[in-house]
Enzyme design. Structure first.
Site, PDB file in Angstrom:
ATOM      1  N   SER A   1       0.796  -1.225   0.000  1.00 27.94           N
ATOM      2  CA  SER A   1       0.000   0.000   0.000  1.00 27.94           C
ATOM      3  C   SER A   1       0.832   1.281   0.000  1.00 27.94           C
ATOM      4  CB  SER A   1      -0.961  -0.036   1.175  1.00 27.94           C
ATOM      5  OG  SER A   1      -1.873   1.015   1.072  1.00 27.94           O
ATOM      6  N   HIS A   2       0.705   2.049   1.075  1.00 29.56           N
ATOM      7  CA  HIS A   2       1.350   3.361   1.146  1.00 29.56           C
ATOM      8  C   HIS A   2       2.813   3.259   1.586  1.00 29.56           C
ATOM      9  CE1 HIS A   2      -0.361   2.094   4.887  1.00 29.56           C
ATOM     10  NE2 HIS A   2       0.503   2.868   5.531  1.00 29.56           N
TER      11      HIS A   2
ATOM     12  N   ASP B   1      -2.853   6.188  -3.357  1.00 34.05           N
ATOM     13  CA  ASP B   1      -1.659   5.579  -2.759  1.00 34.05           C
ATOM     14  C   ASP B   1      -1.074   4.475  -3.650  1.00 34.05           C
ATOM     15  OD1 ASP B   1      -3.682   3.729  -2.367  1.00 34.05           O
ATOM     16  OD2 ASP B   1      -2.875   3.035  -0.455  1.00 34.05           O
TER      17      ASP B   1
ATOM     18  N   ASP C   1      -1.348   1.247  -3.909  1.00 32.87           N
ATOM     19  CA  ASP C   1      -2.210   0.228  -4.507  1.00 32.87           C
ATOM     20  C   ASP C   1      -3.579   0.756  -4.930  1.00 32.87           C
ATOM     21  OD1 ASP C   1      -2.828   0.562  -1.781  1.00 32.87           O
ATOM     22  OD2 ASP C   1      -3.714  -1.434  -1.646  1.00 32.87           O
TER      23      ASP C   1
ATOM     24  N   ASP D   1      -6.095   2.307  -3.338  1.00 34.21           N
ATOM     25  CA  ASP D   1      -7.336   2.253  -2.557  1.00 34.21           C
ATOM     26  C   ASP D   1      -7.566   3.496  -1.688  1.00 34.21           C
ATOM     27  OD1 ASP D   1      -5.346   1.604  -0.766  1.00 34.21           O
ATOM     28  OD2 ASP D   1      -6.220  -0.295  -0.106  1.00 34.21           O
ATOM     29  N   ARG D   2      -6.561   4.355  -1.569  1.00 33.43           N
ATOM     30  CA  ARG D   2      -6.753   5.563  -0.746  1.00 33.43           C
ATOM     31  C   ARG D   2      -7.004   6.786  -1.618  1.00 33.43           C
ATOM     32  NH1 ARG D   2      -2.812   5.451   4.464  1.00 33.43           N
ATOM     33  NH2 ARG D   2      -3.196   3.277   5.007  1.00 33.43           N
TER      34      ARG D   2
ATOM     35  N   LYS E   1     -11.604  -0.355  -0.119  1.00 32.90           N
ATOM     36  CA  LYS E   1     -11.684   1.084  -0.294  1.00 32.90           C
ATOM     37  C   LYS E   1     -11.181   1.398  -1.696  1.00 32.90           C
ATOM     38  CE  LYS E   1      -7.429   1.928   2.390  1.00 32.90           C
ATOM     39  NZ  LYS E   1      -7.141   0.702   3.166  1.00 32.90           N
TER      40      LYS E   1
HETATM   41  C1  VG1 Z   1      -3.527   1.696   8.222  1.00 35.49           C
HETATM   42  C2  VG1 Z   1      -4.735   2.581   8.399  1.00 35.49           C
HETATM   43  C3  VG1 Z   1      -6.007   1.762   8.252  1.00 35.49           C
HETATM   44  C4  VG1 Z   1      -5.989   1.059   6.898  1.00 35.49           C
HETATM   45  C5  VG1 Z   1      -4.729   0.232   6.757  1.00 35.49           C
HETATM   46  C6  VG1 Z   1      -4.592  -0.391   5.398  1.00 35.49           C
HETATM   47  O1  VG1 Z   1      -3.513   0.700   9.229  1.00 35.49           O
HETATM   48  O2  VG1 Z   1      -4.716   3.209   9.654  1.00 35.49           O
HETATM   49  O3  VG1 Z   1      -7.116   2.608   8.374  1.00 35.49           O
HETATM   50  O4  VG1 Z   1      -7.112   0.229   6.763  1.00 35.49           O
HETATM   51  O5  VG1 Z   1      -3.586   1.063   6.955  1.00 35.49           O
HETATM   52  O6  VG1 Z   1      -4.646   0.571   4.391  1.00 35.49           O
HETATM   53  P1  VG1 Z   1      -2.615   0.822  10.563  1.00 35.49           P
HETATM   54  O7  VG1 Z   1      -2.817  -0.476  11.283  1.00 35.49           O
HETATM   55  O8  VG1 Z   1      -1.223   1.078  10.108  1.00 35.49           O
HETATM   56  O9  VG1 Z   1      -3.142   1.996  11.313  1.00 35.49           O
HETATM   57  V1  VG1 Z   1      -3.787   0.382   2.974  1.00 35.49           V
HETATM   58  O10 VG1 Z   1      -4.149   1.625   1.991  1.00 35.49           O
HETATM   59  O11 VG1 Z   1      -2.310   0.132   3.654  1.00 35.49           O
HETATM   60  O12 VG1 Z   1      -4.302  -1.163   2.325  1.00 35.49           O
HETATM   61 CO    CO Z   2      -3.579   1.214   0.088  1.00 40.06          CO
END
Ligand code: VG1
Ligand code: CO
Length: 549
Positions: free
Chosen positions: A118-119, A283, A285, A287-288, A382
């Site tokens: 992801s990010h 982001d 992948d 989804d954000r 998302k």
């Molecule tokens: C973070 C965010 C959470 C989100 C998750 C995955 O998790 O706070 O809201 O669902 O990332 O998003 P954490 O446990 O680091 O707070 V993504 O865009 O990484 O699939």
């Molecule tokens: Co993501």
């Protein structure tokens, strides 16, 4: 000659998935058998689950980060050896997370494996990740995740189809033993779904009018091809509206996290007297989403509330919403909209996996998180571009600026001032002791007065899924003040180094004269209180957060 081979292996003790799949440094994944063990554990843990139709179909793809394609070859060969009869792969190994969810649903697949961290940054020294999504297109539930982890501790062998690498460049089908591997365009089906939900005609008129300027920052990550196809080619945004549109294995060295700290060029284009009208970013992948107006930043919590309040302006949601949901640390702005629409509002733990049952059961239509995540029942993830199109559709119908839409929302519902403070790469034991110490003091906190605030309730958030009754405990320490202000503490479950402490702070302001302040100033007393109550400096040695959103 190709054949099914079985390889003896030994378990790794650290394959416990976090908030969203298993995330580790690339080098951890590159250890012999590391990826194979986890993938076999997914197949073993899910082997008893039913599949619809005659084929057992798996959707595979990733955000294109370093190690994406090597991992994909391994996964496809293992899926063939584990009895999958149809594999749908994104061309060149690419699929955004929401597009993967869309394909799982469209092809009635058994599930999907999505490669992404992801990010988190990408590259040989950065992060990689893998997660399994089930037949509904959504992330594995907590129970299934626990079962996969258990398998990973017990694993002794894995199966692999021994053959040359599969051609993922050419769109079309290849037969490998009893399995058909179909390479599909990563954008087509997703774009088609977007066309069904939004008024493309109306958005196109706005984007080609010459009087509305927008930029979308794809951060050299997966949304580049999607945004160019949908925003520029279909909807007529001028070429160049998409910034950093070419996916790179290391995201151009950047941090593909859509917030103001990591989208500097975008922010500049949305600032000053020459500012564009609309800005957005996604982001790694896809989804954000981050939404900006001219000289205006929309908090993700407000964005969710505003989408809910304006949903019937959009074709796909014209019939109204069955209900809404937000993760616990997300601000209460959407609760106010739900109350006024007289629809249910659910509060879930952090992570999209908790929305799946509510969406499947038709209890909610929209949902979101404070972490730049918004989505609906159109997929089970998302969805960044979906949120961008939702905003564009609302703007096109209302003919007002982003700032006007948000400020009018505040006038009606009050403003939920909101901020999140992250303390990154904290020593794990120190972060844990901070949380443990808070937990021990919860019972004594109720009724205590701190300055202008009185604690109404302090607890460790627990959730009972209203559909399957499953219970999730210890999902974040909440300190709820009389009048609605809140402080929430939790540890991140997506990092790959040390611990990240997240502190979420919010307060509600109904006085229109006081709705225009900087959240860091409006929330200053609560921010100080949050540090004091948790003794953040004492535990972590940090007096200031690393990231403020
Ligand atoms: C973070 C965010 C959470 C989100 C998750 C995955 O998790 O706070 O809201 O669902 O990332 O998003 P954490 O446990 O680091 O707070 V993504 O865009 O990484 O699939
Ligand atoms: Co993501």
């Amino acid at each position: 000659m190709s054949a099914r081979i079985t390889v003896a292996t030994t378990a790794f003790a650290d394959q416990k998935p976090g908030t969203s799949g298993l995330r580790k440094k690339v080098r951890v994944f590159q250890q012999p058998n590391y990826l194979e063990n986890f993938v076999q554990s997914i197949f073993d843990a899910t082997s008893g689950l039913p599949h619809s139709g005659t084929d057992k179909t798996l959707v595979v793809g990733g955000d294109g980060r370093y190690y994406n394609n090597e991992a994909l070859q391994t996964i496809i060969k293992m899926a063939i050896a584990n009895g999958f009869t149809r594999i749908i792969a994104g061309q060149n190994g690419l699929l955004s997370t929401p597009a993967a969810s869309c394909l799982i649903r469209k092809f009635q697949a058994f599930g999907g494996i999505i490669l992404s961290a992801s990010h988190n940054p990408g590259g040989p020294d950065a992060d990689f990740g893998i997660k399994f999504n089930g037949a509904n297109g959504g992330p594995a539930t907590e129970d299934l995740t626990a079962a996969i982890y258990q398998q990973s501790l017990d694993i002794e062998q894995y199966h692999q189809h021994d053959c040359a690498d599969i051609d993922l460049e050419r769109i079309g089908s290849q037969q490998l033993q009893a399995c058909v591997v179909e390479v599909v365009d990563p954008v087509t089906d997703y774009a088609h779904l977007m066309e069904q939900l939004f008024d493309f005609q109306r958005i196109r008129e706005m984007l080609t009018s010459g009087s509305f300027r927008m930029h979308f920052d794809a951060m050299n990550a997966i949304t580049g091809p999607y945004a160019r196809s949908i925003l520029e080619q279909s909807l007529g945004a001028p070429p160049g509206s998409v910034l950093r549109g070419i996916p790179m294995t290391d995201f151009g060295g950047g941090h593909p996290d859509p917030n103001l700290a990591h989208a500097v060029d975008l922010q500049q284009r949305l600032t000053g007297s020459e500012a564009a009208d609309f800005g957005a970013a996604s982001d790694g992948d896809g989804d954000r989403n981050m939404i900006l107006g001219a000289n205006f930043y929309v908090t993700p919590s407000d964005s969710l509330a505003i989408l809910a309040a304006n949903a019937t302006l959009v074709p796909g949601y014209r019939a109204g919403l069955a209900g809404v949901a937000r993760s616990m640390p997300t601000s209460q702005a959407v609760d106010r909209v739900a109350a006024s629409l007289d629809i249910p509002c659910f509060e879930t733990p952090t992570g999209w996996k908790f929305f799946g049952n509510l969406l499947d059961a038709g209890k909610i239509t929209l949902c979101g998180e404070e972490s730049f995540g918004t989505g609906s029942d159109h997929v089970r993830e998302k969805d960044g571009l979906w949120a961008v199109l939702f905003w564009l559709n609302i703007i096109a119908v209302r003919g007002e600026s982003v700032a006007e839409i948000v400020q009018q929302h505040w006038l009606r519902y009050g403003r939920d001032y909101y901020t999140r403070h992250d303390y990154e790469a904290v020593e794990s034991a120190a972060a844990q002791s901070l949380v443990d110490s808070l937990r021990q003091r919860l019972a004594s906190m109720s009724g205590r007065v701190f300055g202008n605030y009185e604690v109404e309730l302090a607890d460790d958030f627990a959730y009972t899924d209203p559909v399957d009754g499953s219970r999730s405990k210890q999902q974040g320490v909440r300190i709820l003040m009389r009048g609605g202000a809140r402080i929430v503490y939790r540890l991140s479950g997506t990092g790959t180094e040390g611990a990240t402490l997240r502190v979420y702070i919010e307060d509600h302001q109904t006085d229109p004269a006081k709705q225009g302040a900087d959240p860091q100033i409006a929330l200053a007393e609560l921010i100080a209180l949050a540090s004091e109550i948790a003794a953040i400096e004492k535990h972590t040695g940090r007096s200031l957060p690393d990231v403020v959103t």
